[in-house]
Design a protein around this motif. Structure first.
Motif, PDB file in Angstrom:
ATOM      1  N   MET A  28      34.998  50.336  34.312  1.00  8.66           N
ATOM      2  CA  MET A  28      33.850  50.141  35.177  1.00  8.66           C
ATOM      3  C   MET A  28      32.946  49.031  34.630  1.00  8.66           C
ATOM      4  N   ASN A  29      32.712  49.046  33.310  1.00  7.22           N
ATOM      5  CA  ASN A  29      31.864  48.021  32.696  1.00  7.22           C
ATOM      6  C   ASN A  29      32.485  46.632  32.795  1.00  7.22           C
ATOM      7  N   ILE A  30      33.806  46.556  32.722  1.00  3.84           N
ATOM      8  CA  ILE A  30      34.478  45.267  32.831  1.00  3.84           C
ATOM      9  C   ILE A  30      34.294  44.694  34.236  1.00  3.84           C
ATOM     10  N   ASN A  31      34.374  45.535  35.266  1.00  6.69           N
ATOM     11  CA  ASN A  31      34.173  45.064  36.641  1.00  6.69           C
ATOM     12  C   ASN A  31      32.765  44.503  36.825  1.00  6.69           C
ATOM     13  N   ILE A  32      31.795  45.163  36.258  1.00  4.20           N
ATOM     14  CA  ILE A  32      30.411  44.683  36.351  1.00  4.20           C
ATOM     15  C   ILE A  32      30.273  43.355  35.607  1.00  4.20           C
TER      16      ILE A  32
END
Length: 169
Positions: free
Chosen positions: A1-5
């Motif tokens: 999720m953090n990588i997508n952001i």
């Protein structure tokens, strides 16, 4: 999720950077003249009878253009624009555009690509140039991308460059 952001923010940052760069440095758009007005194809120009002097001037421009294209080969510059060609030939930009469109019946890039394709055909036929790849040839004749070269070549010859090379050997 953090990588997508993180990826989304990176793409957004890069996009904002390029938009701001374009806004603060409009010279990046050197080929675009904001003072040009569109020509009305059914307007006064068609209704006017061309005088003998205008015909002589256009004939002179046409001769200048064709001589310049064959002698100096400006089409080898992959970054060639109507503005650059106008400057190099000392033909006003508007007159050059009309000359290419009206008398040669082509758009500017079709006109330039015709010269490039003719040079490419010569290189593809030349048995001493067999070691040159199609990619080397397209850069040598002034194209900047493989896709534009292939589409222009196929439009002109109904063959791909590789097929053309094989058919002429």
């Amino acid at each position: 999720m953090n990588i997508n952001i993180l990826i989304s923010l990176s793409v957004l940052s890069i996009t904002i950077f390029f938009v701001l760069k374009a806004l603060y440095q409009p010279q990046l758009f050197t080929g675009v003249n904001i003072n040009l007005e569109p020509l009305d194809s059914n307007s006064k120009r068609k209704s006017k009878v061309l005088t003998i002097q205008e015909n002589e001037l256009e004939s002179k421009y046409l001769k200048t253009l064709t001589t310049f294209m064959s002698d100096k080969k400006p089409y080898l510059d992959f970054d060639l624009t109507l503005q650059k060609l106008s400057f190099q030939t000392n033909i006003p930009e508007k007159e050059l555009s009309l000359l290419i469109n009206r008398y040669l019946g082509k758009h500017f890039f079709d006109f330039i690509n015709e010269y490039r394709i003719n040079d490419a055909k010569i290189l593809l036929q030349d048995s001493t140039q067999k070691e040159l790849t199609v990619l080397e040839i397209l850069y040598k004749v002034g194209f900047s991308s493989k896709s534009s070269f292939y589409s222009a070549f196929k439009k002109a010859t109904n063959q791909t460059p590789t097929q053309y090379r094989k058919s002429t050997s």
